[in-house]
Each structure stands twice: as C-alpha cells, then as structure tokens.
Enzyme design. Structure first.
Site, short mmCIF file in Angstrom:
data_model
loop_
_atom_site.label_atom_id
_atom_site.label_comp_id
_atom_site.label_asym_id
_atom_site.label_seq_id
_atom_site.Cartn_x
_atom_site.Cartn_y
_atom_site.Cartn_z
CG PHE A 157 -4.74 -3.73 2.28
CD1 PHE A 157 -5.01 -5.05 2.68
CD2 PHE A 157 -5.67 -2.74 2.62
CE1 PHE A 157 -6.16 -5.35 3.40
CE2 PHE A 157 -6.81 -3.04 3.33
CZ PHE A 157 -7.07 -4.36 3.71
CE LYS A 181 1.14 4.37 -3.48
NZ LYS A 181 0.91 3.56 -2.25
CD GLU A 184 0.67 2.68 2.23
OE1 GLU A 184 0.34 2.40 1.04
OE2 GLU A 184 0.00 3.43 2.96
CB SER A 234 -10.98 3.83 0.85
OG SER A 234 -10.00 4.85 0.82
CB CYS A 289 -13.67 -4.28 -3.31
SG CYS A 289 -13.32 -5.23 -4.78
CD GLU A 389 -15.22 -0.64 1.90
OE1 GLU A 389 -14.66 0.47 1.88
OE2 GLU A 389 -15.05 -1.51 1.04
P1 NAD Z 1 -6.76 3.08 0.53
O1 NAD Z 1 -7.71 4.01 -0.12
O2 NAD Z 1 -6.33 3.39 1.93
O3 NAD Z 1 -5.38 3.02 -0.32
C1 NAD Z 1 -5.40 2.79 -1.70
C2 NAD Z 1 -4.14 3.42 -2.31
O4 NAD Z 1 -4.19 4.85 -2.09
C3 NAD Z 1 -2.84 2.93 -1.68
O5 NAD Z 1 -1.87 2.78 -2.69
C4 NAD Z 1 -2.47 4.03 -0.70
O6 NAD Z 1 -1.08 4.15 -0.49
C5 NAD Z 1 -3.03 5.27 -1.37
N1 NAD Z 1 -3.45 6.29 -0.39
C6 NAD Z 1 -3.92 6.08 0.87
N2 NAD Z 1 -4.22 7.26 1.46
C7 NAD Z 1 -3.94 8.23 0.55
C8 NAD Z 1 -4.05 9.65 0.58
N3 NAD Z 1 -4.51 10.31 1.66
N4 NAD Z 1 -3.69 10.33 -0.52
C9 NAD Z 1 -3.24 9.69 -1.62
N5 NAD Z 1 -3.11 8.34 -1.69
C10 NAD Z 1 -3.46 7.62 -0.62
O7 NAD Z 1 -7.36 1.62 0.41
P2 NAD Z 1 -6.85 0.28 1.08
O8 NAD Z 1 -7.12 0.33 2.55
O9 NAD Z 1 -5.46 -0.02 0.64
O10 NAD Z 1 -7.82 -0.79 0.38
C11 NAD Z 1 -9.12 -1.08 0.84
C12 NAD Z 1 -10.15 -0.26 0.10
O11 NAD Z 1 -10.05 -0.50 -1.31
C13 NAD Z 1 -11.58 -0.66 0.47
O12 NAD Z 1 -12.34 0.51 0.58
C14 NAD Z 1 -12.03 -1.51 -0.70
O13 NAD Z 1 -13.43 -1.54 -0.92
C15 NAD Z 1 -11.35 -0.81 -1.83
N6 NAD Z 1 -11.22 -1.68 -2.99
C16 NAD Z 1 -12.05 -1.44 -4.03
C17 NAD Z 1 -12.01 -2.26 -5.14
C18 NAD Z 1 -12.90 -2.01 -6.32
O14 NAD Z 1 -12.71 -2.65 -7.33
N7 NAD Z 1 -13.86 -1.12 -6.25
C19 NAD Z 1 -11.10 -3.33 -5.19
C20 NAD Z 1 -10.26 -3.54 -4.10
C21 NAD Z 1 -10.33 -2.70 -3.00
#
Ligand code: NAD
Length: 504
Positions: A157, A181, A184, A234, A289, A389
């Site tokens: 997000f 994808k 959401e 994450s 991040c 985090e």
């Molecule tokens: P998230 O892991 O909750 O979601 C990321 C994606 O995975 C979304 O599209 C979501 O719909 C999907 N998702 C969520 N739960 C899932 C599940 N159980 N099974 C399958 N798919 C699932 O992350 P977020 O809250 O949207 O974003 C924040 C996180 O992203 C933080 O941990 C941040 O550090 C990380 N991030 C990392 C970088 C990087 O370059 N390393 C960059 C941006 C964000």
C-alpha cells in the site's frame, strides 16, 4: 474489510484485456480516505477465475507482443512516459486521497516512478547482447535475452504508484505481459496506469490489473501460465510468496520489510543529522520501507541530538495531505491503532517517550486516522519498539559508546534493507560501507533509494530471491539468456566427428 457489493460507492474494477472488467464482484473491499476516515470507494476482489481470465488475456497478448520490434516498444514507452508526466499531479492526487501522504510527497513518488519508465525507454540499448566472431573456424557465438511470458506483480500500500513502476515498465519493455495485483487499500493508481497505457497504444492484454487479497495472490502463485513473480510487502508474506512461487517453478523476487538504522558518529554535523532523522523518520508518516526507525547515536552527542530533533518535531504540522501540512494520516484505522499500541509498549518496557504523537494537533477531520510524530530515547535492544517493524511515525534513539557497537546493532538485525551513517570522517564512512550487511547504504544521506538505473533491494529478511528491482537486475529478471553458436558452411566443411566440440 470485505463483503458483498452494495451500489452506493464507486467501484474500482479489474482491468483485463484492455478494458475494465464489469462483471459484478462476489466480494469487495472498502477504500478509505484516511484524512476523513470515510469510505470513498469499493474495490472488486478477484476470484480465482478472474485471475485466470487476466492470465489468459496476458498469455494471448504475449504471443504477439514478444515479437513486437524494439522500435515499436520504445515508441509506446516514450508515449506512456509523456502521458504520465503530463498528468503527474492528477496521479499524485489519487495517491493522497487513498494513501494519505501529503501531495508534495505523492508527487515525489510519482516522479520516481517516471524515472523507471524513462529507464525502460532505453530498452533497445539494455537488451543488446554479445557477439564473438570466429570462435572456431567459421563459427560465431552470440548471446540474446528473451522475455519470459506473462509475469505477476504484487505490490504493497505504501507506494501505490512508484512500487508497481519498479517492475511493469521494464517487464513490458522486455517483451513480457503483466498481471498486476496492487494493494487493496489504494488500488486506483494501478487502474489509472492501465488507462494511460491504452492511450499510449499498448496492445490489449499486455497490461492487466486484478484487485483483491490472498485469493488473487495464491492463484497467481500457482497458475502455470505465470512465469515469474515480483512481490513487495511485509517479510512474512514475502517469504510465503517466495516459497510458494518457487515451489510451482516460477522465478521469484520478493522484497520484504525493514528496520532501518541511522548511525550518528560524534563528529557528525548534528544539525544535518537532526534534519535527516526528522525527514526520514516522519516523512510519509513513517510508512516507507526506507524510513529511519532506529537512530543509533554514538556518545557523547545523544543529549544534544535528541534536543535538536525534539525542537524540529515541534514545528511539524500534521493534517490532511491536501492542505499545507508536513505529515498526513496513517493508511487505515487498524494500522494507526497498531502503531499507537507501540507507544504504550515502549513506555511499559522502560523507554523514555520524549514526544508523544497521540496528543498532536491536527489540521483535518476528527475522524481521520491520525497519529503525530513520536520520539523515544534510551531504547533497549530487547524492546518491541526496537525489534519490530512499526511502519509508522515513531523514532527510537539507541545510545551506544563506540562505532563497533553501532555496527554490530545494524548487522545483528534480521532485516537489511537500508541504513545510513552520518559523519564527517571519510575513513569511518568508507569502513561502514564496507562492513555493514545491508543492501542500500547512505553516507550523510538518510533515505538512499537508488536511482532507476541502479537496482533497489535489501539483504537478509528484506529480500527473498537473487534479483533486486529495476536497473540492469530488473532487465535480467524479466529475460532469459540464450547463447547461439552458429556456423554458416563454406565449401570446406569438415565431415563426421563424434568428439566433443572444441575450438580449432
Ligand atoms: P503486505 O505484506 O500486507 O501486503 C503486500 C501485498 O501482499 C498486498 O498486495 C496484499 O494484498 C498481499 N497480501 C497481504 N496478505 C497476504 C496473504 N496472507 N497472502 C497473500 N498475499 C497477501 O504489506 P503492506 O502492509 O501492503 O505494505 C507494507 C510492508 O511492505 C512493510 O513491511 C514494508 O516494509 C514493505 N515494503 C517493502 C519494500 C521493499 O522494497 N523492501 C517497499 C515497500 C514496502
């Protein structure tokens, strides 16, 4: 939140085969305006068969897109770049309305996205192979890189415009088709990009968007037609995506979470360090991040630095990102409550709460998802505010007595996304860049996000897979190498020889 689709909100739809997918969704999620706390839209959640439809469209489009000339591809990319660039502020407005970050920050994100599109415009140069003439008698060898097929891109997000752009312009430039994808929580930017691609002349089906949750992600991971997955999110989900995607035979790059440390040596310019800590700790409400979360201060300068940071924090304005403020709301109520919970946890574990963001004045609607910037001092490495985090506007100061102790903290951390050192000692900085076990390092630069022609990615639990995002690693990820050994016969060809081929 999911449920059956009522009709009162605009629906953010999937984009499949060059158009919005207008079938009624069985499940939808709410999209909020975080500055008002109100639902602004609903987003369709894809079923497995919606994903299958998108993959079929991508598969059909790939058959001809992979044969499109580099001249045609770069022409479309240049057109896309012009259209996105002309309408950058419109996209920034969409990002602010669903994510909450302030407009200037959203525009910064969009500009970084455009830089990756510009990098992809150079695809004819990036796909050049090698050629060796006469490796043996009348034999030439050359290398080429070919696209993989339909690729899946799953994004978080916190950068709804930039992070998808780390991947799809390069994937498409390399001749692949895409099923994206997005998160959401803020899905509209992805559909906006789909509309711009159509205007730029990209053939239908090359770029598709499906919205939703685990159902859509799981189907992308297992679908045999999807050849590679780029994921950002994450760490637990990144690990899950990597394990499941590779198990079904796909190439996977999965970028995970972070806990970024900024080390301040006693000889640093403390005003510069204080500005940097505030900018990198609280920009985008800490939902980056590459945000700085742990400030590791080598004594004896911690008292002075903490007081400079506190002074600066008092000037920060929190409010609706569409107004003249420094920091917007958090993305959802649940996330705001989770981050606020860390303030209680930090106090309970004995850290000193120097600035408590729960009391911040806000220029915005009462029901927005607000939390002001917060500062902890005397944080211990056994505390959850140090180890987790938090992904919010909470900065923790850890005091140490030597450079070695500071370095050990960074290297012992399970994450390895970004880090920074602040010092006026070039030798110390050089030693740090060499010894630190982190993928992206800043020297007097707090958020060292690489420019598009270098690659973005962390180490350890911040990245699963071998390839970082964009730059030449991005081109490599989205292509397979092939080496051709050719011989055009002249009258002196040599007859039968069952021995292993050797140069002669
Ligand atoms: P998230 O892991 O909750 O979601 C990321 C994606 O995975 C979304 O599209 C979501 O719909 C999907 N998702 C969520 N739960 C899932 C599940 N159980 N099974 C399958 N798919 C699932 O992350 P977020 O809250 O949207 O974003 C924040 C996180 O992203 C933080 O941990 C941040 O550090 C990380 N991030 C990392 C970088 C990087 O370059 N390393 C960059 C941006 C964000």
């Amino acid at each position: 939140m999911t449920g059956t689709a009522p009709t009162s909100f605009p629906i953010v739809r999937h984009w499949i085969d060059g158009k919005p997918h207008d079938a009624v969704a069985e499940r939808v999620g709410h999209v909020y305006d975080p500055a008002t706390g109100e639902v602004s839209k609903q987003v369709a959640f894809a079923s497995s068969s919606d994903v299958d439809r998108a993959v079929s469209a991508a598969t059909a489009a790939f058959a001809s897109w992979r044969h499109s000339s580099l001249a045609k591809r770069s022409k479309i990319l240049f057109a896309f770049r012009e259209i996105v660039s002309d309408r950058a502020s419109e996209l920034a407005g969409i990002v602010t309305s669903e994510h909450g970050k302030v407009l200037s920050d959203a525009l910064g994100e969009v500009n970084r996205a455009i830089e990756v599109i510009e990098f992809a415009c150079g695809i004819p140069q990036l796909l050049k192979g090698g050629f060796s003439e006469e490796v043996s008698n009348q034999v030439d060898v050359y290398s080429i890189r070919q696209p993989l097929g339909p690729v899946g891109i799953i994004t978080p997000f916190n950068f709804p415009a930039m992070v998808p752009c780390w991947f799809f312009p390069i994937a498409i430039a390399c001749g692949n088709s895409v099923v994206l994808k997005p998160s959401e929580k803020d899905p509209s930017a992805s559909v906006w990009f789909a509309e711009r691609w159509a205007e730029a002349g990209l053939p239908e089906g090359v770029f598709n968007v499906v919205h939703g949750d685990k159902v859509a992600v799981d189907r992308l991971l297992e679908h045999p037609g999807v050849k590679a997955i780029s994921f950002v999110g994450s760490t637990p989900i990144a690990r899950y995506v990597y394990e499941n995607g590779t198990r079904s035979g796909k190439r996977v790059q999965a970028l995970g979470g972070a806990k970024n440390h900024m080390v301040v040596l006693p000889d640093a310019d403390l005003d510069l360090a204080a500005d940097a800590a505030v900018n990198a700790g609280f920009g985008s409400a800490g939902e980056r991040c590459m945000a700085i979360s742990a400030l590791v201060v080598v004594e004896p300068v911690a008292d002075e630095l903490v007081s400079k940071i506190k002074e600066r924090m008092a000037t920060l304005k929190v409010g609706d990102g569409r107004r003249e403020v420094d920091m917007g709301p958090l993305v959802t109520e649940a996330h705001r409550d989770k981050v606020a919970g860390y303030l209680d946890a930090g106090v309970e574990s004995g850290a000193e709460l120097v600035v408590d963001g729960r009391g911040a004045a806000v220029d915005g609607a009462e029901s927005g998802f607000w939390l002001g910037p917060s500062l902890f001092d005397h944080v211990g490495t056994d505390m959850s505010i140090y180890n987790d985090e938090i992904f919010g506007p909470v900065l923790s100061v850890v005091r140490v007595s030597t450079y070695e102790a500071a370095l050990a903290l960074v290297n012992d951390n399970p994450y390895g996304n970004g880090t920074a050192i602040f010092t006026n000692d070039g030798g110390a900085a050089r030693r740090f860049q060499n010894e630190v076990e982190v993928g992206m390092v800043g020297i007097n630069v707090p958020i060292p996000v690489p420019v598009s022609y270098y690659s973005f990615g962390g180490w350890k639990s911040s990245l699963f897979g071998d390839s970082h995002a964009h730059g030449t690693e991005g081109v490599h990820f989205y292509t397979r190498g092939k080496v051709v050994t050719s011989r055009w016969l002249d009258p002196s060809h040599g007859g039968i020889n069952l021995g292993f081929p050797q140069s002669s």
